[in-house]
Design a protein around this motif. Structure first.
Motif, PDB file in Angstrom:
ATOM      1  N   GLY A 158      -3.393  15.666   1.759  1.00 29.63           N
ATOM      2  CA  GLY A 158      -1.859  15.542   1.995  1.00 29.63           C
ATOM      3  C   GLY A 158      -1.835  15.488   3.578  1.00 29.63           C
ATOM      4  O   GLY A 158      -0.808  15.244   3.946  1.00 29.63           O
ATOM      5  N   ASP A 159      -3.069  14.088   3.908  1.00 24.70           N
ATOM      6  CA  ASP A 159      -3.473  13.997   5.195  1.00 24.70           C
ATOM      7  C   ASP A 159      -2.762  12.131   5.168  1.00 24.70           C
ATOM      8  O   ASP A 159      -3.641  11.645   4.620  1.00 24.70           O
ATOM      9  CB  ASP A 159      -5.194  14.068   5.705  1.00 24.70           C
ATOM     10  CG  ASP A 159      -5.167  13.541   7.306  1.00 24.70           C
ATOM     11  OD1 ASP A 159      -3.649  12.468   7.400  1.00 24.70           O
ATOM     12  OD2 ASP A 159      -5.980  13.502   8.296  1.00 24.70           O
ATOM     13  N   THR A 160      -1.428  11.667   4.838  1.00 23.45           N
ATOM     14  CA  THR A 160      -1.129  10.502   4.978  1.00 23.45           C
ATOM     15  C   THR A 160      -2.249   9.405   6.402  1.00 23.45           C
ATOM     16  O   THR A 160      -2.420   8.503   5.188  1.00 23.45           O
ATOM     17  CB  THR A 160       0.464  10.027   5.387  1.00 23.45           C
ATOM     18  OG1 THR A 160       0.400  10.835   6.683  1.00 23.45           O
ATOM     19  CG2 THR A 160       1.033  11.143   3.956  1.00 23.45           C
ATOM     20  N   THR A 161      -2.335   9.927   6.396  1.00 21.88           N
ATOM     21  CA  THR A 161      -3.145   9.169   7.756  1.00 21.88           C
ATOM     22  C   THR A 161      -3.960   8.803   6.918  1.00 21.88           C
ATOM     23  O   THR A 161      -4.619   7.201   6.994  1.00 21.88           O
ATOM     24  CB  THR A 161      -3.892   9.841   9.327  1.00 21.88           C
ATOM     25  OG1 THR A 161      -2.783   9.493  10.086  1.00 21.88           O
ATOM     26  CG2 THR A 161      -4.460   8.333   9.820  1.00 21.88           C
ATOM     27  N   LYS A 162      -5.136   9.044   6.389  1.00 19.57           N
ATOM     28  CA  LYS A 162      -6.030   9.383   5.947  1.00 19.57           C
ATOM     29  C   LYS A 162      -6.268   8.228   5.046  1.00 19.57           C
ATOM     30  O   LYS A 162      -7.022   7.760   4.423  1.00 19.57           O
ATOM     31  CB  LYS A 162      -7.377  10.410   5.367  1.00 19.57           C
ATOM     32  CG  LYS A 162      -8.044  11.298   6.648  1.00 19.57           C
ATOM     33  CD  LYS A 162      -8.000  11.867   6.261  1.00 19.57           C
ATOM     34  CE  LYS A 162      -9.240  13.031   7.420  1.00 19.57           C
ATOM     35  NZ  LYS A 162     -10.332  12.395   8.030  1.00 19.57           N
ATOM     36  N   LEU A 163      -5.406   8.121   3.924  1.00 17.64           N
ATOM     37  CA  LEU A 163      -4.827   8.020   2.569  1.00 17.64           C
ATOM     38  C   LEU A 163      -4.195   6.394   3.137  1.00 17.64           C
ATOM     39  O   LEU A 163      -5.072   5.720   2.461  1.00 17.64           O
ATOM     40  CB  LEU A 163      -3.849   9.180   2.092  1.00 17.64           C
ATOM     41  CG  LEU A 163      -2.960   8.132   0.969  1.00 17.64           C
ATOM     42  CD1 LEU A 163      -4.326   7.955   0.049  1.00 17.64           C
ATOM     43  CD2 LEU A 163      -1.882   8.953  -0.002  1.00 17.64           C
ATOM     44  N   CYS A 164      -3.484   6.598   3.720  1.00 15.74           N
ATOM     45  CA  CYS A 164      -3.462   5.090   4.245  1.00 15.74           C
ATOM     46  C   CYS A 164      -4.749   3.559   4.804  1.00 15.74           C
ATOM     47  O   CYS A 164      -4.777   3.058   4.312  1.00 15.74           O
ATOM     48  CB  CYS A 164      -2.094   5.234   5.678  1.00 15.74           C
ATOM     49  SG  CYS A 164      -1.688   3.690   6.187  1.00 15.74           S
ATOM     50  N   ASN A 165      -5.048   4.355   5.732  1.00 15.97           N
ATOM     51  CA  ASN A 165      -6.935   3.984   6.185  1.00 15.97           C
ATOM     52  C   ASN A 165      -7.617   3.230   4.687  1.00 15.97           C
ATOM     53  O   ASN A 165      -8.236   2.488   4.959  1.00 15.97           O
ATOM     54  CB  ASN A 165      -7.309   4.975   7.497  1.00 15.97           C
ATOM     55  CG  ASN A 165      -5.974   4.144   8.209  1.00 15.97           C
ATOM     56  OD1 ASN A 165      -5.381   3.863   8.868  1.00 15.97           O
ATOM     57  ND2 ASN A 165      -6.627   5.885   9.604  1.00 15.97           N
ATOM     58  N   ALA A 166      -7.526   4.276   4.044  1.00 18.00           N
ATOM     59  CA  ALA A 166      -8.520   4.213   2.910  1.00 18.00           C
ATOM     60  C   ALA A 166      -7.846   3.083   2.120  1.00 18.00           C
ATOM     61  O   ALA A 166      -8.697   2.031   1.356  1.00 18.00           O
ATOM     62  CB  ALA A 166      -8.510   5.467   1.886  1.00 18.00           C
ATOM     63  N   LEU A 167      -6.934   3.187   1.769  1.00 17.56           N
ATOM     64  CA  LEU A 167      -5.596   1.924   1.368  1.00 17.56           C
ATOM     65  C   LEU A 167      -6.449   0.762   1.905  1.00 17.56           C
ATOM     66  O   LEU A 167      -6.407  -0.152   0.878  1.00 17.56           O
ATOM     67  CB  LEU A 167      -4.611   2.591   0.996  1.00 17.56           C
ATOM     68  CG  LEU A 167      -4.189   3.116  -0.326  1.00 17.56           C
ATOM     69  CD1 LEU A 167      -3.138   3.543  -0.216  1.00 17.56           C
ATOM     70  CD2 LEU A 167      -4.626   2.993  -1.317  1.00 17.56           C
ATOM     71  N   LEU A 168      -5.892   0.773   3.058  1.00 15.87           N
ATOM     72  CA  LEU A 168      -6.763  -0.821   3.564  1.00 15.87           C
ATOM     73  C   LEU A 168      -7.457  -0.801   3.675  1.00 15.87           C
ATOM     74  O   LEU A 168      -7.613  -2.713   3.505  1.00 15.87           O
ATOM     75  CB  LEU A 168      -6.049  -0.254   5.368  1.00 15.87           C
ATOM     76  CG  LEU A 168      -6.475  -1.513   6.224  1.00 15.87           C
ATOM     77  CD1 LEU A 168      -5.456  -1.204   7.602  1.00 15.87           C
ATOM     78  CD2 LEU A 168      -7.336  -1.639   6.332  1.00 15.87           C
ATOM     79  N   PHE A 169      -8.688  -0.400   3.529  1.00 12.35           N
ATOM     80  CA  PHE A 169      -9.748  -0.484   3.576  1.00 12.35           C
ATOM     81  C   PHE A 169      -9.692  -1.151   2.242  1.00 12.35           C
ATOM     82  O   PHE A 169     -11.004  -2.895   2.315  1.00 12.35           O
ATOM     83  CB  PHE A 169     -11.027   0.741   4.051  1.00 12.35           C
ATOM     84  CG  PHE A 169     -12.353   0.231   3.770  1.00 12.35           C
ATOM     85  CD1 PHE A 169     -13.079  -0.102   5.062  1.00 12.35           C
ATOM     86  CD2 PHE A 169     -12.834   0.538   2.753  1.00 12.35           C
ATOM     87  CE1 PHE A 169     -14.070  -0.757   5.478  1.00 12.35           C
ATOM     88  CE2 PHE A 169     -14.272   0.171   2.670  1.00 12.35           C
ATOM     89  CZ  PHE A 169     -15.459  -0.859   3.404  1.00 12.35           C
ATOM     90  N   VAL A 170      -9.813  -0.323   0.844  1.00 14.02           N
ATOM     91  CA  VAL A 170      -9.804  -1.543  -0.111  1.00 14.02           C
ATOM     92  C   VAL A 170      -8.740  -2.215  -0.662  1.00 14.02           C
ATOM     93  O   VAL A 170      -9.387  -3.114  -1.130  1.00 14.02           O
ATOM     94  CB  VAL A 170     -10.385   0.071  -0.876  1.00 14.02           C
ATOM     95  CG1 VAL A 170     -10.305   0.982  -1.483  1.00 14.02           C
ATOM     96  CG2 VAL A 170      -8.306   0.491  -1.394  1.00 14.02           C
ATOM     97  N   ALA A 171      -8.125  -2.590  -0.111  1.00 10.44           N
ATOM     98  CA  ALA A 171      -7.327  -3.393  -0.413  1.00 10.44           C
ATOM     99  C   ALA A 171      -7.942  -5.025   0.695  1.00 10.44           C
ATOM    100  O   ALA A 171      -7.797  -5.870   0.261  1.00 10.44           O
ATOM    101  CB  ALA A 171      -5.852  -3.245   0.877  1.00 10.44           C
ATOM    102  N   TYR A 172      -8.032  -4.677   1.744  1.00  9.71           N
ATOM    103  CA  TYR A 172      -8.771  -6.022   2.300  1.00  9.71           C
ATOM    104  C   TYR A 172     -10.330  -6.235   2.545  1.00  9.71           C
ATOM    105  O   TYR A 172     -10.717  -7.057   3.249  1.00  9.71           O
ATOM    106  CB  TYR A 172      -8.224  -5.758   4.168  1.00  9.71           C
ATOM    107  CG  TYR A 172      -6.845  -6.142   3.763  1.00  9.71           C
ATOM    108  CD1 TYR A 172      -6.131  -7.342   2.958  1.00  9.71           C
ATOM    109  CD2 TYR A 172      -5.948  -4.986   3.873  1.00  9.71           C
ATOM    110  CE1 TYR A 172      -4.437  -7.529   3.376  1.00  9.71           C
ATOM    111  CE2 TYR A 172      -4.773  -4.864   3.793  1.00  9.71           C
ATOM    112  CZ  TYR A 172      -4.088  -6.233   3.287  1.00  9.71           C
ATOM    113  OH  TYR A 172      -2.358  -6.285   2.891  1.00  9.71           O
TER     114      TYR A 172
END
Length: 661
Positions: free
Chosen positions: A181-195
């Motif tokens: 439920g932590d959108t910040t953690k989810l967002c930063n995890a996605l950024l990391f795997v994306a780039y």
């Protein structure tokens, strides 16, 4: 201070350096980078550092490491001021200090009042601390840092530093992150795997349908970027089957999502999962070039879409002044959307914020910048409402030239529409007009459309690199092998009223591999033989990259006096500094140890100008260069801006005549 120029590789240690070194060694770090203004101690430290780095590198490293250690214990304004030089000295950060720097980045991400900072300075410190520490972390540690950050304000430069995490690291954490439920953690995890080239977790396929319609646009953007990176056919199909569309986005602030989603749809088009027309209806206009790469059908679809976009722009009747906004050109291969930045227009620089205190100047700059961006985003909103984004959303030059090559009749029709439009509409479409006429010039070797181009400046300044040459200037010089175009280029050199303007024309020619055209221009000026022509020939020679023709000409006029002698001396200094810059750059490339990279970088940064951007990066670049060169970007940008500012008020190396102001 130092009796010789330490940036000159041929100089030897001067006798007077011992006194400077003793004073440098006695400098206390808590006297440096504490206030908005520059103290006498800081002024001495910065001026002496170049010579000390060259001739006494151990002392230089020792003092900078003392400064780094001191900065990491600071708070409030001294931390904000000290974190800036710390980034450029990242290569000197010792392993024992990495946890402290990491903690600063984390603290500033979660609390605007962290370390006594205010809401403007905390994100500033976070960005600098993050960029300084990332080269010291492996992929697993970088991912852990991002998970501890309490905001999603991870800067673009940080993305360029990411390394892949080990297989299984994201896999083990994914379910917890996704369901937490932590959108910040989810967002930063996605950024990391994306780039970061990290393998996607196996559950990502199951999560993707929800991610592409998530309420947080950054989560959508990073999820789409992860799909675009992998081009996994199953994941691409999920995006195609979703209702994601760039047309649903109405703000330039969501450009990252537009760009990532459009790349996915372009991949789908290449895989024949979607027709070109259907893909274009859901894509950002600036990504149309990716569809133009999908064969004849793709080019035809793009041409039809561009025709409609052009007509909608030509129906508008308002063109604001956005000259303060600078944007990078669109390149189809870029993983991220073009950078936008703001800068004070040349005509305002001489009246800029003087005489003011540092605090007053910063407030005036902030207010001026806020006004510029407010105007830009307001106009962008109007364009979105009118579906007329071609005025600000640019096509890649490759896309324009693909259309000119495949359907010149359509392109000629567009030129007729533009020429028949009023001046306001022509200004709105000025950049596209420039692209179109230069497409004819380059692809069809036809300069007639260029000769009919009205002299409207585009709404924004579109450049090839940060504060670099304009795209139009480069496109002109690229086609300087055509007689009509070379004459236009030569006229631009003749009319240039400052050394900055001359330098940018020369840089454009050099980067477009048109050294022969510069040879012809110099020969023309020498043939005329008047002092002003000799001065211009020498100045052009001085701003070229290394070449025997320049060296010969500058040597030939070594004994000149008067106006020509002064121009030759200034040109010789510009030429020599570029040779020195290349020397230190090549040592940086090959530096076996990070301390050596840092030492050579101090000398490089002291004298580098935009010519370094033309040099190829060797495939044998040492690990230190690959890790730490990106940490120099802030200082490099400052150096390029300083050269531009210094040369703006000079002509042939001397102060410009008053009547040219």
């Amino acid at each position: 201070m130092c009796a010789v120029d330490p940036c000159d590789p041929t100089t030897i240690i001067p006798a007077n350096l011992a006194e400077t070194a003793a004073k440098f060694a006695d400098t206390k770090p808590d006297d440096l980078y504490m206030l908005m203004g520059q103290t006498a101690e800081q002024h001495f430290f910065e001026n002496a550092a170049t010579g000390i780095c060259r001739f006494m590198p151990e002392l230089a490293s020792k003092k900078y490491r003392e400064l780094i250690s001191d900065v990491l214990r600071r708070d409030k304004l001294p931390l904000r001021q000290g974190i800036q030089p710390l980034l450029g000295a990242s290569a000197l950060i010792e392993p024992s200090l990495v946890p402290a720097l990491t903690n600063i980045a984390i603290e500033c991400s979660g609390n605007e009042a962290a370390r006594g900072l205010n809401k403007q300075d905390a994100p500033f410190v976070q960005h600098y601390a993050t960029e300084a520490v990332l080269p010291h972390l492996d992929g697993n540690e970088q991912f852990a840092l991002f998970q501890k950050c309490a905001n999603t304000g991870i800067a673009r430069r940080s993305v360029e530093m990411l390394k892949a995490a080990e297989d299984g690291v994201i896999e083990r954490e994914w379910r917890r992150i996704e369901s937490g439920g932590d959108t910040t953690k989810l967002c930063n995890a996605l950024l990391f795997v994306a780039y970061s080239n990290t393998s996607l977790p196996s559950a990502f396929r199951e999560s993707l349908p929800q991610l592409v319609c998530h309420s947080d646009w950054l989560i959508r953007a990073h999820a789409l970027a992860a799909v675009a990176r992998t081009e996994d056919s199953g994941l691409v199909q999920i995006v195609v089957d979703s209702d994601w569309s760039a047309s649903a986005l109405h703000s330039r602030r969501e450009a990252l999502e537009e760009h990532a989603g459009s790349r996915v749809l372009a991949a789908a088009c290449r895989m024949r999962m979607i027709e070109p027309n259907a893909a274009l209806q859901r894509m950002a206009l600036s990504s149309y070039g990716l569809i133009a790469r999908c064969g004849a059908e793709g080019v035809a679809a793009v041409a039809a879409a561009v025709a409609g976009a052009l007509q909608r722009v030509l129906n508008l009747n308002y063109a604001p002044n956005l000259v303060a906004i600078e944007e990078r050109e669109v390149r189809d291969s870029d993983l991220l959307p073009p950078v936008l930045s703001s800068r004070i227009p040349d005509e305002r620089l001489r009246n800029s914020f003087e005489p003011m205190t540092d605090e007053e100047s910063e407030k005036a700059w902030d207010a001026w910048q806020d006004a510029a961006w407010t105007s830009y985003f307001a106009f962008d909103s109007k364009l979105s409402d009118a579906d007329a984004r071609l005025a600000l959303d640019h096509l890649s030059q490759d896309c324009v030239e693909a259309i000119v090559l495949a359907d010149p009749v359509a392109a000629e029709t567009w030129l007729e529409w533009i020429r028949a439009a009023g001046p306001t509409q022509q200004r709105l479409i000025a950049h596209f007009w420039q692209q179109l006429v230069m497409g004819f010039t380059h692809v069809r070797k036809d300069a007639k459309p260029l000769l009919a181009l009205a002299h409207h400046k585009p709404l924004t300044k579109v450049v090839r690199s940060y504060h670099g040459i304009s795209v139009f200037t480069w496109l002109l010089w690229r086609s300087a092998d055509l007689l009509d175009v070379s004459q236009i280029c030569f006229d631009r050199l003749n009319l240039a009223q400052s050394d900055t303007e001359i330098a940018y024309e020369v840089y454009a020619a050099e980067s477009a591999e048109q050294g022969r055209a510069l040879d012809d221009y110099i020969a023309q000026q020498l043939a005329i033989g008047e002092p002003v022509n000799l001065c211009r020939a020498l100045t052009v020679a001085g701003f070229r990259d290394e070449c025997p023709q320049s060296l010969r000409l500058l040597g030939q006029y070594a004994g000149a006096t008067g106006m020509v002698g002064e121009a030759r001396e200034a040109a010789w200094q510009a030429y020599q500094r570029n040779r020195w810059t290349r020397h230190w750059f090549e040592l940086m490339l090959r530096a076996p140890f990070k301390e050596d990279f840092w030492r050579h970088s101090r000398l490089f940064l002291k004298i580098a100008d935009a010519r370094y951007q033309m040099w190829p990066l060797s495939s044998v670049a040492a690990n230190s260069f690959g890790r730490f060169f990106v940490t120099l970007h802030a200082e490099l940008n400052d150096r390029l801006e300083k050269w531009s500012r210094l040369r703006r008020d000079k002509l042939y190396g001397q102060k410009r005549p008053w009547w040219l102001h």
